[in-house]
Design a protein around this motif. Structure first.
Motif, PDB file in Angstrom:
ATOM      1  N   CYS A  99       0.815  -1.416   0.016  1.00 60.57           N
ATOM      2  CA  CYS A  99      -0.026   0.134   0.235  1.00 60.57           C
ATOM      3  C   CYS A  99       0.872   1.362   0.086  1.00 60.57           C
ATOM      4  O   CYS A  99       1.804   1.247   0.608  1.00 60.57           O
ATOM      5  CB  CYS A  99      -1.043  -0.042   1.124  1.00 60.57           C
ATOM      6  SG  CYS A  99      -2.034  -1.276   1.202  1.00 60.57           S
ATOM      7  N   PRO A 100       0.223   2.202  -0.524  1.00 60.56           N
ATOM      8  CA  PRO A 100       1.008   3.648  -0.335  1.00 60.56           C
ATOM      9  C   PRO A 100       0.840   4.312   0.838  1.00 60.56           C
ATOM     10  O   PRO A 100       0.108   3.840   1.835  1.00 60.56           O
ATOM     11  CB  PRO A 100       0.002   4.323  -1.487  1.00 60.56           C
ATOM     12  CG  PRO A 100      -1.153   3.731  -1.545  1.00 60.56           C
ATOM     13  CD  PRO A 100      -1.029   2.626  -0.943  1.00 60.56           C
ATOM     14  N   PRO A 101       1.578   5.430   1.109  1.00 64.54           N
ATOM     15  CA  PRO A 101       1.702   5.722   2.452  1.00 64.54           C
ATOM     16  C   PRO A 101       0.436   6.977   2.786  1.00 64.54           C
ATOM     17  O   PRO A 101       0.670   8.168   2.865  1.00 64.54           O
ATOM     18  CB  PRO A 101       3.195   6.674   2.516  1.00 64.54           C
ATOM     19  CG  PRO A 101       3.450   6.827   1.142  1.00 64.54           C
ATOM     20  CD  PRO A 101       2.797   5.703   0.386  1.00 64.54           C
ATOM     21  N   SER A 102      -0.657   6.505   2.454  1.00 59.98           N
ATOM     22  CA  SER A 102      -1.705   7.490   2.882  1.00 59.98           C
ATOM     23  C   SER A 102      -3.050   6.343   3.275  1.00 59.98           C
ATOM     24  O   SER A 102      -2.987   5.101   2.949  1.00 59.98           O
ATOM     25  CB  SER A 102      -1.950   8.218   1.584  1.00 59.98           C
ATOM     26  OG  SER A 102      -2.963   7.427   0.846  1.00 59.98           O
ATOM     27  N   LEU A 103      -4.175   7.185   3.763  1.00 58.52           N
ATOM     28  CA  LEU A 103      -5.252   6.271   3.853  1.00 58.52           C
ATOM     29  C   LEU A 103      -6.337   6.549   2.981  1.00 58.52           C
ATOM     30  O   LEU A 103      -7.490   6.670   3.285  1.00 58.52           O
ATOM     31  CB  LEU A 103      -5.705   6.452   5.513  1.00 58.52           C
ATOM     32  CG  LEU A 103      -4.918   6.014   6.407  1.00 58.52           C
ATOM     33  CD1 LEU A 103      -5.374   6.404   7.889  1.00 58.52           C
ATOM     34  CD2 LEU A 103      -4.944   4.482   6.363  1.00 58.52           C
ATOM     35  N   GLY A 104      -5.816   6.776   1.652  1.00 62.89           N
ATOM     36  CA  GLY A 104      -6.596   7.081   0.774  1.00 62.89           C
ATOM     37  C   GLY A 104      -7.209   6.092  -0.092  1.00 62.89           C
ATOM     38  O   GLY A 104      -7.529   5.001   0.606  1.00 62.89           O
ATOM     39  N   ARG A 105      -7.780   6.142  -1.132  1.00 58.00           N
ATOM     40  CA  ARG A 105      -8.693   5.201  -1.883  1.00 58.00           C
ATOM     41  C   ARG A 105      -7.864   3.908  -2.190  1.00 58.00           C
ATOM     42  O   ARG A 105      -8.650   2.613  -2.054  1.00 58.00           O
ATOM     43  CB  ARG A 105      -9.467   5.793  -3.117  1.00 58.00           C
ATOM     44  CG  ARG A 105     -10.425   4.982  -3.814  1.00 58.00           C
ATOM     45  CD  ARG A 105     -11.656   4.669  -2.812  1.00 58.00           C
ATOM     46  NE  ARG A 105     -12.399   5.884  -2.260  1.00 58.00           N
ATOM     47  CZ  ARG A 105     -13.592   6.067  -2.640  1.00 58.00           C
ATOM     48  NH1 ARG A 105     -13.999   5.505  -3.681  1.00 58.00           N
ATOM     49  NH2 ARG A 105     -14.235   7.149  -2.278  1.00 58.00           N
TER      50      ARG A 105
END
Ligand SMILES: Nc1ncnc2c1ncn2[C@@H]1O[C@H](COP(=O)(O)OP(=O)(O)OP(=O)(O)O)[C@@H](O)[C@H]1O
Ligand SMILES: [Mg+2]
Length: 264
Positions: free
Chosen positions: A124-130
């Motif tokens: 996962c990327p470093p955010s709590l995005g979509r």
């Protein structure tokens, strides 16, 4: 049945990608494994040595097109692990997905068409995005790497809240595999982080992965850490490094494989 594991933490640089590569390489010696690069930085793609992607190669952004056969996006790596690569286009795709209310189910549906794999690991990327939300909606398990040097109790709580929200709204069967402390050393900060983590009830804390420059070296070389160590060191040095650096990852993999037996 395919087991889907998300490796997630919204904090940047905590070793999500390093963990994905290390685990995939170990799993790949026993089981079929696909890794999905859900970060437009494409560090997973790069870290597996997949560096020349031609213009025709489909990438993770195409995975979010429900009409696209996901099998056509998969590339083989030299390490016996398959990969859905990423590129910068995924950042634009995420912006488009936000405008679609149910878009976080697309990944789950698409991964359902890749049932030939024993394991699918989602970096996962470093955010709590979509994109992270999509990964948590698709996954059965989440592994949370936490960097001992800069542990933030607030950030960790935020992630646990997000997991709870996903469990309530889109994926009731999501379970936390555990927390993997990374980049540990002998400082009081590192020791303090381990103590704080152990106080959270109901979440397994795995043995920490120590800090070592070998991880960055292997990533730069595009070779999974276990193979990098074996290829670049004497047998004696390798044994010592494997014992120290790979054993914590091996413990996570063994837990995963054991779960497979429990669920069977
Ligand atoms: N145990 C370790 N000891 C020292 N350095 C490490 C260790 N694990 C990872 N690193 C290094 O730390 C940096 C960040 O690791 P990595 O890219 O895996 O983090 P990430 O959580 O995926 O980052 P991002 O949030 O940007 O996606 C990399 O340079 C990596 O080589
Ligand atoms: Mg990463």
């Amino acid at each position: 049945m395919t087991k889907i594991v998300a490796i997630a933490n919204q904090k940047g640089g905590v070793a999500k990608t390093t963990t994905t590569i290390a685990k995939a390489s170990l799993i790949g010696t026993q089981k079929t494994c696909l890794v999905v690069d859900l970060d437009s930085q494409a560090n997973l793609t790069d870290g597996l040595g997949v560096r020349e992607i031609n213009d025709e190669q489909l990438t993770a952004s195409n995975l979010f097109n429900p009409r696209q056969d996901p099998n056509s996006i998969v590339v083989s790596t030299r390490w016996g692990i398959d990969l859905i690569p990423s590129d910068i286009g995924l950042a634009q795709k995420e912006a488009e997905l936000i405008a679609e209310p149910d878009s976080h189910f697309i990944l789950k549906d698409q991964l359902g068409k890749l049932s030939q794999y024993d394991y699918v690991l989602l970096d996962c990327p470093p955010s709590l995005g979509r994109l992270t939300y999509s990964a948590l909606t698709a996954a059965e398990l989440i592994l949370i790497p936490v960097q001992c040097q800069y542990f933030s109790a607030k950030g960790y709580k935020q992630l646990l809240n997000t997991i709870q929200a996903v469990q309530m709204r889109s994926n009731p069967s999501l379970e936390i595999l555990g927390v993997l402390p990374t980049m540990s050393d002998t400082t009081n900060i590192s020791k303090g982080a381990l103590i704080s983590l152990s106080k959270v009830e109901g979440v397994t804390v795995f043995a920490p992965v120590p800090k070592s420059v070998k991880f960055t070296e292997s990533q730069l070389a595009g070779i999974p850490i276990d193979r990098y160590i074996r290829e670049n060191h004497s047998i004696k040095e390798s044994e010592e490094l494997i014992e120290r650096l790979i054993l914590p990852y091996q413990a996570v993999v063994e837990r995963l494989l054991a779960l497979e037996i429990i669920y069977a």
